[in-house]
Scaffold this motif. Sequence first.
Motif, PDB file in Angstrom:
ATOM      1  N   PHE A  28       0.828  -1.201   0.000  1.00 15.23           N
ATOM      2  CA  PHE A  28       0.000   0.000   0.000  1.00 15.23           C
ATOM      3  C   PHE A  28       0.863   1.252   0.000  1.00 15.23           C
ATOM      4  N   GLU A  29       1.939   1.235   0.777  1.00 13.34           N
ATOM      5  CA  GLU A  29       2.829   2.389   0.812  1.00 13.34           C
ATOM      6  C   GLU A  29       3.460   2.631  -0.555  1.00 13.34           C
ATOM      7  N   ALA A  30       3.864   1.543  -1.232  1.00 11.74           N
ATOM      8  CA  ALA A  30       4.437   1.674  -2.574  1.00 11.74           C
ATOM      9  C   ALA A  30       3.383   2.202  -3.554  1.00 11.74           C
ATOM     10  N   TYR A  31       2.158   1.711  -3.409  1.00 16.64           N
ATOM     11  CA  TYR A  31       1.053   2.142  -4.271  1.00 16.64           C
ATOM     12  C   TYR A  31       0.765   3.631  -4.080  1.00 16.64           C
ATOM     13  N   VAL A  32       0.743   4.086  -2.830  1.00 17.12           N
ATOM     14  CA  VAL A  32       0.489   5.498  -2.540  1.00 17.12           C
ATOM     15  C   VAL A  32       1.623   6.368  -3.082  1.00 17.12           C
ATOM     16  N   ASP A  33       2.862   5.946  -2.851  1.00 16.74           N
ATOM     17  CA  ASP A  33       4.004   6.720  -3.338  1.00 16.74           C
ATOM     18  C   ASP A  33       3.983   6.848  -4.861  1.00 16.74           C
ATOM     19  N   ARG A  34       3.601   5.764  -5.525  1.00 14.09           N
ATOM     20  CA  ARG A  34       3.555   5.795  -6.986  1.00 14.09           C
ATOM     21  C   ARG A  34       2.499   6.779  -7.490  1.00 14.09           C
ATOM     22  N   LEU A  35       1.323   6.715  -6.881  1.00 14.99           N
ATOM     23  CA  LEU A  35       0.265   7.643  -7.285  1.00 14.99           C
ATOM     24  C   LEU A  35       0.621   9.080  -6.938  1.00 14.99           C
ATOM     25  N   TYR A  36       1.211   9.255  -5.758  1.00 11.49           N
ATOM     26  CA  TYR A  36       1.525  10.612  -5.324  1.00 11.49           C
ATOM     27  C   TYR A  36       2.602  11.243  -6.199  1.00 11.49           C
ATOM     28  N   ARG A  37       3.569  10.436  -6.622  1.00 12.53           N
ATOM     29  CA  ARG A  37       4.600  10.957  -7.525  1.00 12.53           C
ATOM     30  C   ARG A  37       3.991  11.324  -8.878  1.00 12.53           C
ATOM     31  N   LYS A  38       2.927  10.608  -9.241  1.00 16.74           N
ATOM     32  CA  LYS A  38       2.321  10.829 -10.554  1.00 16.74           C
ATOM     33  C   LYS A  38       1.518  12.112 -10.600  1.00 16.74           C
ATOM     34  N   TRP A  39       0.699  12.344  -9.540  1.00 13.55           N
ATOM     35  CA  TRP A  39      -0.124  13.557  -9.577  1.00 13.55           C
ATOM     36  C   TRP A  39      -0.203  14.252  -8.220  1.00 13.55           C
ATOM     37  N   GLY A  40       0.836  14.080  -7.430  1.00 13.07           N
ATOM     38  CA  GLY A  40       0.817  14.673  -6.093  1.00 13.07           C
ATOM     39  C   GLY A  40       0.760  16.184  -6.077  1.00 13.07           C
ATOM     40  N   LYS A  41       1.348  16.824  -7.088  1.00  9.39           N
ATOM     41  CA  LYS A  41       1.335  18.278  -7.115  1.00  9.39           C
ATOM     42  C   LYS A  41       0.092  18.836  -7.805  1.00  9.39           C
ATOM     43  N   ALA A  42      -0.659  17.979  -8.406  1.00 14.75           N
ATOM     44  CA  ALA A  42      -1.891  18.441  -9.047  1.00 14.75           C
ATOM     45  C   ALA A  42      -2.946  18.720  -7.985  1.00 14.75           C
ATOM     46  N   ARG A  43      -3.914  19.515  -8.318  1.00 20.80           N
ATOM     47  CA  ARG A  43      -4.959  19.914  -7.366  1.00 20.80           C
ATOM     48  C   ARG A  43      -5.720  18.710  -6.816  1.00 20.80           C
ATOM     49  N   ILE A  44      -6.014  17.751  -7.684  1.00 23.74           N
ATOM     50  CA  ILE A  44      -6.806  16.598  -7.252  1.00 23.74           C
ATOM     51  C   ILE A  44      -6.038  15.706  -6.285  1.00 23.74           C
TER      52      ILE A  44
END
Length: 210
Positions: A28-44
């Motif tokens: 789960f931590e790897a999954y969250v990090d992957r998603l966050y790196r992908k669009w973490g700076k985006a508004r959504i």
Amino acid sequence: MVFLAIVFSLVMEQAWPALVELRSFTWFEAYVDRLYRKWGKARIGSGPFGVIAVLVVPLLVVGLVQFFLSALLGILGFIFAVFVLSFCLGPRNLDSDVRAFLNDWEQGDVQRARQDARHIRDFTNQASSAQSVIRGVIEDILVAAHERWFGVIFWFVILGPIGALWYRLACVLRAGREQQVGESAFAAAAVTMHDILAWIPARLTVLGYA
């Protein structure tokens, strides 16, 4: 059935020590990090919507599996519920951690006892007096009991396997990002979600101890 699932899970917690080694949320931590790196700076992905986005897939999968297994054969749904609840407890065995602390403390090995206390709940009490250390450990045991057992069980009773997994994932998110609250809207939203989920079961836990 809910009561039986809780009983079976707690029995497994005590009778199967190897269960602790199976409770890993690195996926789960790897999954969250992957998603966050992908669009973490985006508004959504910067606040509550980001937290919802990382939770929706695992919770949806568990919900669908529970639904289809229960529809296919009730006992399969029950077994799956026990599995999910058992997986979401802990992740460490609180009884074992407390016994290790007490054993080393009674033998006079204060340094090792402090290390054992960190397994209970990130123990950082640097007090020199024995009374202060014991008081700090007792407080940590109460909090750890809620985080490891009562919070998960409460949401399992309310929402079934989805509730148990939701609370455990909320704990994982908070633990991984609590230090980033002032710097990240995502971290702040994760901590807020955990606090909301913990509000009722924490007070029931305190009432139970009282």
